[in-house]
Enzyme design. Structure first.
Site, PDB file in Angstrom:
ATOM      1  N   ASN A 124      -7.067   2.360 -23.680  1.00 25.12           N
ATOM      2  CA  ASN A 124      -6.126   2.837 -22.658  1.00 25.12           C
ATOM      3  C   ASN A 124      -5.111   1.783 -22.233  1.00 25.12           C
ATOM      4  O   ASN A 124      -4.634   1.780 -21.106  1.00 25.12           O
ATOM      5  CB  ASN A 124      -6.867   3.370 -21.423  1.00 25.12           C
ATOM      6  CG  ASN A 124      -7.811   4.488 -21.795  1.00 25.12           C
ATOM      7  OD1 ASN A 124      -7.435   5.356 -22.601  1.00 25.12           O
ATOM      8  ND2 ASN A 124      -9.020   4.466 -21.270  1.00 25.12           N
ATOM      9  N   ARG A 125      -4.817   0.868 -23.144  1.00 28.95           N
ATOM     10  CA  ARG A 125      -3.825  -0.189 -22.875  1.00 28.95           C
ATOM     11  C   ARG A 125      -4.247  -1.119 -21.743  1.00 28.95           C
ATOM     12  O   ARG A 125      -3.428  -1.835 -21.184  1.00 28.95           O
ATOM     13  CB  ARG A 125      -2.433   0.407 -22.557  1.00 28.95           C
ATOM     14  CG  ARG A 125      -1.879   1.313 -23.654  1.00 28.95           C
ATOM     15  CD  ARG A 125      -1.622   0.527 -24.943  1.00 28.95           C
ATOM     16  NE  ARG A 125      -0.970   1.333 -25.972  1.00 28.95           N
ATOM     17  CZ  ARG A 125      -1.563   1.753 -27.093  1.00 28.95           C
ATOM     18  NH1 ARG A 125      -2.847   1.483 -27.314  1.00 28.95           N
ATOM     19  NH2 ARG A 125      -0.885   2.424 -27.990  1.00 28.95           N
TER      20      ARG A 125
END
Ligand SMILES: Cc1cc2nc3c(=O)[nH]c(=O)nc-3n(C[C@H](O)[C@H](O)[C@H](O)COP(=O)(O)O)c2cc1C
Length: 211
Positions: free
Chosen positions: A189-190
Site C-alpha cells: 500500500n505504498r
C-alpha cells in the site's frame, strides 16, 4: 495497459530501526551482499547524479568498484561531462535500485578524486581491451563516426601490441564520501520503510522518513 496502470505491491521484507547497523556503510555492505547472493544482474550498477555550479543536474549509470576509506568508489574519464561537473562542483548523489529485492539506496555527499596510485592499481587489473578503450575514447565529446573510434582502437592496439598499457592521466577514480544515506524497503500500500542516516559531526543519526 497504459503506463499509469502498471502497479506492483511490495511484500518481501520490512526494515526496522532495531535491525539496521548503526554504521550506514556496514548496512550498505549487508544489503549489497544480499543483492550479490540473490544473483542480481550488475548489483553494483548505480545512477550517479552531478550538477553544474549553477544547478543544472545530469545523471547516468556507473559501476561501483569499491567501498573504502568511508566512501563509494567509481572510475571514469576525468574530462567527461561528469568529470568536468565534479571538478567544478564536487557534490554527487548515487542511487541503487534492486527491484527483485524491492530495495532502493540513496547516497549523497562530497566527491574527491582517489589517489593516482589507487587508480593505477585498478587500471592495471582491467582487461587489455578496456585499457585500450580508455585511451581511445575522449568520453562525452562528439565524434564523426563509429569508424573513427574503431580506427583509433586499431592504431592503439598496434602501438601497444608489445608494451604495457599505462593508465591515461585523465582516467581514474572518484570517491563519494556520504553525509546522507537512505535505505528504502518497499511495503504494501505504498507504506514503504525509509531509514535515513545523516552525519552529524562524527556521528550518524538514524531517522524514519514518511514514505
Ligand atoms: C550499467 C552501466 C554501467 C556503466 N558504468 C560506467 C562506469 O563505471 N564509468 C563510466 O565512465 N561510464 C559508465 N557507463 C557509461 C555512463 O552511463 C555514461 O554513458 C558515460 O560515463 C558518459 O557520461 P557523461 O557524458 O555524463 O560523463 C555505464 C553505463 C551503464 C549503462
Amino acid at each position: 495497459m497504459g503506463i499509469a496502470d502498471l502497479r506492483k505491491e511490495y511484500t518481501r521484507h520490512g526494515l526496522s530501526e532495531t535491525d539496521v547497523d548503526p554504521d550506514p556503510l556496514r548496512q550498505f555492505q549487508c544489503w549489497f551482499d544480499q543483492a550479490v547472493a540473490a544473483e542480481l544482474i550488475e548489483p553494483n550498477a548505480m545512477t550517479l547524479a552531478t550538477a553544474t555550479p549553477d544547478g543544472r543536474p545530469s545523471a547516468r549509470m556507473v559501476l561501483l568498484k569499491g567501498v573504502d576509506n568511508g566512501g563509494f568508489v567509481f572510475f571514469t574519464n576525468y574530462e567527461s561531462r561528469k568529470g568536468v561537473e565534479l571538478a567544478a562542483n564536487p557534490w554527487a548523489a548515487l542511487v541503487f535500485y534492486w527491484p527483485e529485492l524491492e530495495r532502493q539506496i540513496r547516497i549523497e555527499g562530497r566527491v574527491e578524486r582517489i589517489t593516482p596510485e589507487e587508480s593505477d592499481v585498478y587500471f592495471a587489473s582491467r582487461p587489455n581491451g578496456s585499457r585500450i578503450g580508455a585511451w581511445a575514447s575522449r568520453q562525452s565529446s562528439v565524434i564523426g563516426s563509429r569508424a573513427e573510434l574503431e580506427q583509433r582502437v586499431a592504431e592503439l592496439e598496434q602501438f601497444y601490441a608489445d608494451r604495457d598499457i599505462p593508465r591515461p592521466t585523465y582516467w581514474g577514480g572518484f570517491r563519494v564520501i556520504p553525509d546522507v544515506i537512505e535505505f528504502w524497503q518497499g511495503r504494501p500500500n505504498r507504506l514503504h520503510d525509509r531509514l535515513r542516516y545523516r552525519r552529524n559531526n562524527s556521528q550518524w543519526i538514524i531517522e524514519r522518513l514518511s514514505p
